[in-house]
Structure formats: structure tokens, C-alpha cells
Design a protein around this motif. Structure first.
Motif, mmCIF file in Angstrom:
data_model
loop_
_atom_site.group_PDB
_atom_site.id
_atom_site.type_symbol
_atom_site.label_atom_id
_atom_site.label_comp_id
_atom_site.label_asym_id
_atom_site.label_seq_id
_atom_site.Cartn_x
_atom_site.Cartn_y
_atom_site.Cartn_z
ATOM 1 N N ASP A 185 39.155 83.443 78.242
ATOM 2 C CA ASP A 185 37.922 82.682 78.052
ATOM 3 C C ASP A 185 37.648 81.760 79.232
ATOM 4 N N ARG A 186 38.667 81.056 79.692
ATOM 5 C CA ARG A 186 38.436 80.135 80.814
ATOM 6 C C ARG A 186 38.113 80.904 82.091
ATOM 7 N N ARG A 227 33.973 82.582 86.075
ATOM 8 C CA ARG A 227 33.096 83.602 86.648
ATOM 9 C C ARG A 227 31.624 83.288 86.380
ATOM 10 N N ALA A 228 31.343 82.638 85.272
ATOM 11 C CA ALA A 228 29.958 82.252 84.992
ATOM 12 C C ALA A 228 29.458 81.262 86.036
ATOM 13 N N VAL A 229 30.345 80.394 86.518
ATOM 14 C CA VAL A 229 29.966 79.482 87.596
ATOM 15 C C VAL A 229 29.689 80.270 88.875
ATOM 16 N N LEU A 230 30.575 81.221 89.195
ATOM 17 C CA LEU A 230 30.383 82.016 90.406
ATOM 18 C C LEU A 230 29.097 82.828 90.362
ATOM 19 N N SER A 231 28.750 83.326 89.204
ATOM 20 C CA SER A 231 27.560 84.179 89.094
ATOM 21 C C SER A 231 26.296 83.395 88.774
ATOM 22 N N VAL A 290 26.290 78.899 97.769
ATOM 23 C CA VAL A 290 27.523 78.149 97.512
ATOM 24 C C VAL A 290 27.554 77.768 96.038
ATOM 25 N N ARG A 291 28.619 78.099 95.373
ATOM 26 C CA ARG A 291 28.737 77.822 93.947
ATOM 27 C C ARG A 291 29.703 76.693 93.634
ATOM 28 N N ILE A 292 30.642 76.425 94.541
ATOM 29 C CA ILE A 292 31.613 75.350 94.350
ATOM 30 C C ILE A 292 31.785 74.637 95.680
#
Length: 286
Positions: A5-6, A11-15, A225-227
Motif C-alpha cells: 500500500d505504501r 507511485r501515486a506521487v511519482l505519477s 519534478v515530483r519530489i
């Protein structure tokens, strides 16, 4: 434990379409604090790992086993997705494969593998980098070591500050072609550099540092950039707090006069005191 789940949340942040700051964490209490404060991702760096486990500077004297054990302690303490700096994978491409296996088992949501030659070779005065072919081999080995497809494998390079933009673009495009889930960049200093890299690769980017010119989450998000890391201030603040408290006690300050310490309520929160009391009632009858 079920780590999937984590990893899906990571991956939801990356996408996604936003750029976020992760919380720099280094032990079970710090990751719980980051989670309670609403951070979406935790970041455990190699430098903070060396400080936490060995009390040593970031000279790659930490072993994979020590690093993986601390990752597991952090992951089991809560539910925050954890991105970790796996340095060079603790050796060659075969070591990289083993590194991914160990860190996946430890529960991390994402990990970075870099192309820096580590530890620093004898008499080296600046960072050295593997060939692109060797870097590609490490990325392929990292992907081969992954068993849970939700685990994110991130290629990392700091070449831009040493070998320049063209070499960096050649590296990140080659790494992206292996199928890694993102590219972690260290040393980008300008929008021109970031724009050129973002035009060359279409997978998510992570910045290991950002000068003032790049500290605009809207711009970073639009650039893929995602992070974006903010450094590792929490462990530095903790060192300062422990130093100042011990010095005051050594100098004769009465314990009751020491200010700035965590309240009883905060200590109960970060230790999950209420849960342990509930389990004690349920399982021990106390």
C-alpha cells in the motif's frame, strides 16, 4: 508486513502532477513525527544513515546490512512511504541486485542507485563516475532484483556538477531506457539545466537539492519534478538539542530548569503510548 500500500502511494506521487517535499527521517520516532505532521513521503539518506548508525561522516563506511536494518526499523514504525538513498548499491551490478532484494524486504517504497564511483578512489580530489554502460548495467540489475513490481527503482546521478550537462543527459536518457521509474538529480543549479534534462527524459524527476532559483514548486511540477528534497535538517537539529541539553546538565543546570524538551503528550504520541496501553489491556489484562 504488507508494504504494498505504501509503495502504491509513493507511485501515486511519482505519477501525479504536483511536486512535494519529503520529510527527512532517520529512526522510528522521526518517521512517526513526519507522518503525524502530514508528510506524504519520508526520505532516509545515506548521510543520515551513517550518522545514525555509526556516528560517522558520509564516507561510505556503512554496510548494506546496517543500512537495511535501519530502513526496516523506520518502515515498521509507521505507514509513511520511505524513499532511501542506496548509494552505489554497495558494489558492482551484482551487489546492486542484492541491495534491492534486501531493501525491498526491509519495506522501502523507493530506492535510488547512483553512478558515482564509491567509496572514493585513492587520491581522488573530485567525484568520479562509472561509464554509462556500467551505470546501465547497475540499473538493469536493480530492476532484476525487484520482486514486488510496486517498488520504485530510481536512477541517480550527480554528474552535472563534474562532467557537465551533455554527459548528464546522455546518462539519464540511457538509464531511463532501462525502465527505471524515475531519475534523481544532484547538483542541478539553474532552470536552463533542468529544462534541458526535462526535455530529454519523460519519466518523473527528483531533485536532491534546489538553489533559490529552483525553489518554486509550481515550476518544478511543470518541469516533471515530483519530489524535491530540503536537506536533512531534522537530524542536525536533534544533534544540537542533545548537545545543548547535555551541556546544560553538565554545567549544573537543574533538570527541572531545562526548557525546550518534548512534552509528556508529545512523547506519548510518538511512542504510540495509547496503542500499547490498549494492547496491554487486551492481551495482558492490565
Amino acid at each position: 508486513m504488507d508494504w504494498t500500500d505504501r509503495r502504491r502511494r509513493f507511485r501515486a506521487v511519482l505519477s501525479g502532477s504536483r511536486c512535494i517535499h519529503p520529510g527527512s527521517v532517520y529512526d522510528p520516532l522521526s518517521v512517526r513525527i513526519a507522518e503525524d505532521l502530514g508528510f506524504e513521503i519520508g526520505m532516509f539518506a545515506g548521510s543520515t544513515a551513517s550518522l545514525t548508525v555509526l556516528g560517522a561522516p558520509d564516507l561510505i563506511v556503512l554496510t548494506l546490512t546496517e543500512f537495511a536494518q535501519q530502513c526496516y526499523r523506520i518502515c515498521r514504525a509507521g505507514n509513511l512511504p520511505l524513499l532511501v538513498d542506496a548509494d552505489h548499491g554497495y558494489g558492482n551490478a551484482l551487489s546492486v541486485k542484492r541491495t534491492v532484494e534486501e531493501l525491498e524486504t526491509a519495506g522501502v517504497a523507493g530506492l535510488t542507485i547512483e553512478d558515482t564511483v564509491l567509496p572514493a578512489p585513492f587520491a581522488a580530489t573530485k567525484a568520479q563516475f562509472t561509464s554509462i554502460d556500467e551505470g546501465v548495467g547497475k540499473m538493469r540489475a536493480a530492476l532484476a532484483g525487484r520482486q514486488d513490481p510496486s517498488l520504485a527503482v530510481i536512477g541517480r546521478t550527480g554528474a552535472i556538477a563534474v562532467t557537465g550537462l551533455d554527459d548528464t543527459i546522455a546518462r539519464v536518457t540511457a538509464y531511463a531506457d532501462t525502465g527505471v521509474d524515475g531519475i534523481f538529480l544532484v547538483g542541478v543549479r539553474s532552470r536552463e539545466q533542468l529544462d534541458a534534462i526535462a526535455a530529454a527524459v519523460k519519466i518523473p524527476l527528483i531533485l536532491g537539492s534546489a538553489p533559490p532559483e529552483l525553489q518554486d514548486l509550481g515550476y518544478l511540477a511543470a518541469s516533471g519534478v515530483r519530489i524535491c528534497l530540503q536537506g536533512h535538517l531534522p537530524i542536525m537539529a536533534a544533534v544540537r538539542a542533545v548537545h545543548d541539553t547535555l551541556k546544560a546538565l553538565r554545567d549544573g543546570t537543574a533538570p527541572a530548569s531545562i526548557g525546550g524538551v518534548a512534552s509528556d503528550e508529545l512523547m506519548k504520541q510518538v511512542t504510540r503510548d495509547a496503542s500499547y496501553k490498549r494492547w496491554s489491556r487486551e492481551f495482558l489484562g492490565t
